[in-house]
Design an enzyme around this catalytic site. Structure first.
Site, short mmCIF file in Angstrom:
data_model
loop_
_atom_site.label_atom_id
_atom_site.label_comp_id
_atom_site.label_asym_id
_atom_site.label_seq_id
_atom_site.Cartn_x
_atom_site.Cartn_y
_atom_site.Cartn_z
N GLY A 40 13.19 -28.64 -28.92
CA GLY A 40 12.02 -28.63 -29.69
C GLY A 40 11.04 -29.71 -28.98
O GLY A 40 11.40 -30.02 -27.91
N THR A 44 16.74 -32.27 -28.27
CA THR A 44 17.38 -30.86 -27.78
C THR A 44 18.07 -30.88 -29.10
O THR A 44 18.71 -31.88 -29.78
CB THR A 44 18.44 -31.22 -26.66
OG1 THR A 44 17.50 -31.69 -25.44
CG2 THR A 44 18.93 -29.88 -26.17
N ASP A 160 4.40 -31.23 -41.12
CA ASP A 160 4.79 -30.16 -40.01
C ASP A 160 5.52 -29.06 -40.70
O ASP A 160 6.24 -28.46 -39.96
CB ASP A 160 5.44 -30.75 -38.71
CG ASP A 160 5.25 -29.89 -37.40
OD1 ASP A 160 4.59 -29.25 -37.50
OD2 ASP A 160 6.10 -29.98 -36.65
#
Ligand SMILES: Nc1ncnc2c1ncn2[C@@H]1O[C@H](COP(=O)(O)OP(=O)(O)OP(=O)(O)O)[C@@H](O)[C@H]1O
Length: 618
Positions: A40, A44, A160
């Site tokens: 991402g 990792t 997010d």
């Protein structure tokens, strides 16, 4: 470059269970890497096997985030905040187990969701030309609202929320990374700016007018649209056109195949003005959501009942198989070597075992009967009877069984497996700590450290190392609530107007989590590493040379304030699809923001220095 070495990448659960890693290769002395799940923007992600986990929780996820030059203060604060996150429990929130520093990386351990993320699910549907039914969309929306409401009550913002951050586990949605962006970025403003994915970002966040709980709701509205239409609520050819649509364009409507009520909820989530935008609490109180919540709650109650029955059968079969295996071993090797006296003792032992087995069956039948009765009772009287009262009944029932068992076992002076099992499970149910880490430690003490000598001998007698045979039925029943049960509790609380979220076990925060984080300086290392990752990923996609051309062109075009049409035309000469340059645009935007924030920090520091000098001078 992954820092951690994979121990092999077995795909199925069975093979993972047989992996016996070398102790030295364990991360934090307990996690062995099984498989890389992906990468991402922060780091990792690996599937790991937790060698010290409770039964059924072996598979977890490790997110490895390179922290570079994170200073000791930042590390301590990040760890403290992570500790807070680990105390939160909600079935719609991805379980955050723990975090630690290992080999220059900040590692986060979370729950593993084998059904992957919502983004993948929606992509599969898109490719197959299918769509989600309104029933399914509403069910997931309710779960998401419950999870968001729970976190907002504790003053934790996501910042997010997007389809990629929502995971699926046996048809339950789980929101991942809640509170994590702030934890990593050090500054919450910066977290919003650098982690938010433009498609889901609210108008106020994009125009730097602050971020609050309503901004998370905007993102949820975008996800709702995506679940129905399988495309982003606000699409554009490039970063800036998406931003313009969000800030200035009108909000989209759902197609006629979805009800007016669902569309209306989405519209109230996509209100441009955060003050007019609905909150999670209010959305859960709308008639449409309440009615749907009622029917989902009944459906879930039925499901937990079925799960229990099938879980119980599996556990019984497993235990029976294990007994047969042990008996065979005894018969084969041990009996032949025994003296007549020892053989006689063994026969007595076997008779006692037989007796215990019979008692165990009786107790389990009784137990299942009681469970069924309690469940029926529960689904009939859900509105009136509180879960606490039911739990009391369950405990009483278990106590009765335990007493019966103890009484029956006493004359043989051989408690047998049933007595042990019931005692262990019973105590697990009563005192299990709510913090998952402590709960795990507790479970281990109970299951392994309280093991009788006889059990140890039995373990030794086995040919291959084996996972301890679970007492599924009891663990599921008396242990921590299953996701479905927990979800039912949360729905029940919301329906009954218990705004405190009584089903929760984590403390409500009077201070926002963000308050503590706000005092931290900007973690520029983390921001830079995020930008670097983005650069690498686009470079890989476009190819180094093309990337550089696009990057240089866009930088100049933005400086010259060229029109979007002109930019598109120029980009189409450089790449096949101008939309591939979206991230280059975003990268430029991030770089500018970082430059600005660094200038501001330097300016603030200079001012603070000047202030100090003035003070000391006066
Ligand atoms: N708990 C989990 N269970 C199962 N798969 C996971 C889990 N967490 C992450 N993954 C998978 O690992 C991959 C990388 O996840 P990660 O969250 O780091 O990045 P992302 O969501 O793709 O991007 P970003 O970092 O921008 O949010 C994704 O494919 C994701 O589906």
């Amino acid at each position: 470059m992954p820092k951690f070495r994979e121990l092999g990448a077995p795909k199925c659960r069975d093979s993972l269970n047989t992996t016996t890693p070398d102790q030295n290769s364990l991360i934090a002395k307990r996690y062995s890497i099984q498989q890389r799940l992906g990468r991402g923007s922060f780091g990792t992600v690996y599937l790991v096997r937790d060698t010290k986990a409770a039964f059924g929780e072996h598979l977890k996820v490790l997110k490895e985030i390179p922290v570079g030059g994170l200073n000791p203060n930042e590390t301590v604060q990040a760890t403290q905040e992570a500790q807070l996150l680990s105390q939160l429990h909600h079935p719609a929130i991805l379980k955050f187990y723990t975090s630690f520093l290992e080999r220059d990386a900040f590692c986060i351990i979370t729950e593993y969701c084998e059904d992957r993320d919502l983004d993948c699910k929606l992509e599969e549907l898109r490719v197959a030309g299918q769509s989600l039914s309104e029933k399914q969309v509403t069910e997931w929306l309710i779960q998401l609202l419950l999870g968001v409401h729970y976190m907002h009550q504790r003053r934790i913002l996501h910042r997010d929320l997007k389809a990629k951050n929502i995971f699926l586990k046996r048809n339950i949605v789980k929101i991942g990374d809640f509170g994590v962006s702030c934890l990593l970025m050090g500054s919450c403003d910066l977290a919003t700016t650098f982690t938010g994915t433009p498609y889901y970002m609210s108008p106020e966040a994009l125009s730097h007018r602050g971020y609050d709980s309503k901004s998370d709701i905007w993102s949820l509205g975008c996800i709702l649209y995506e679940m129905c239409c399988l495309e982003h609520a606000f699409e554009g050819h490039n970063f800036l056109s998406v931003v313009m649509k969000i800030v200035e364009g009108s909000s989209p409507c759902l197609p006629d195949t979805y009800s007016r009520e669902l569309n209306s909820i989405m519209q109230s989530m996509l209100e441009k003005d955060p003050l007019s935008r609905i909150s999670a609490a209010d959305a859960l109180r709308t008639k449409f959501i309440e009615e749907n919540m009622q029917s989902i709650k009944h459906k879930f109650s039925g499901l937990t009942l079925r799960d229990r029955c099938s879980g119980g059968n599996t556990a019984q079969i497993l235990r029976a198989v294990r007994k047969v295996h042990l008996q065979t071993l005894r018969e084969r090797s041990e009996v032949q070597k025994m003296t007549p006296r020892e053989r006689m003792r063994l026969r007595k032992l076997q008779a006692a075992d037989e007796e215990a087995r019979k008692l165990k069956l009786v107790a389990e039948e009784k137990y299942q009967e009681n469970r069924l009765r309690v469940q029926e009772f529960r689904s009939r009287n859900f509105q009136k009877v509180s879960v606490d009262v039911l739990n009391e009944r369950e405990e009483n029932t278990a106590c009765q069984i335990q007493q019966v068992t103890a009484q029956r076992n006493t004359p043989t002076e051989h408690p047998g497996p049933m007595g042990d099992q019931l005692c262990t499970s019973e105590s697990l149910g009563h005192d299990i700590p709510e913090d998952p880490q402590s709960a795990e430690a507790y479970y281990y003490e109970e299951r392994f450290e309280s093991c009788s000598e006889e059990e140890e001998e039995e373990e030794e007698g086995e040919e291959a190392p084996e996972e301890p045979v679970p007492s599924d039925t009891f663990h599921q029943t008396f242990g921590q609530d299953s996701d479905l049960e927990a979800m039912i509790k949360h729905m029940k609380n919301v329906l009954e107007g218990d705004s405190s979220g009584a089903a929760s076990v984590a403390p409500e925060r009077s201070e926002p989590l963000t308050a503590a984080q706000g005092t931290r300086g900007i973690n520029c290392t983390m921001v830079k590493s995020r930008i670097q990752r983005m650069r690498e990923s686009v470079c890989q996609r476009l190819g180094g040379e093309t990337f550089q051309k696009v990057y240089d062109y866009l930088k100049q075009a933005r400086d010259r304030s060229e029109s979007e049409g002109h930019i598109r035309e120029a980009l189409s000469r450089l790449v096949d699809r101008p939309s591939d340059c979206f991230e280059v645009d975003q990268l430029l935007y991030y770089e500018e923001l970082l430059q600005d924030s660094q200038n501001t920090t330097c300016f603030d520091k200079a001012q603070a220095g000047a202030g100090l000098t003035e003070q000391s001078g006066s």
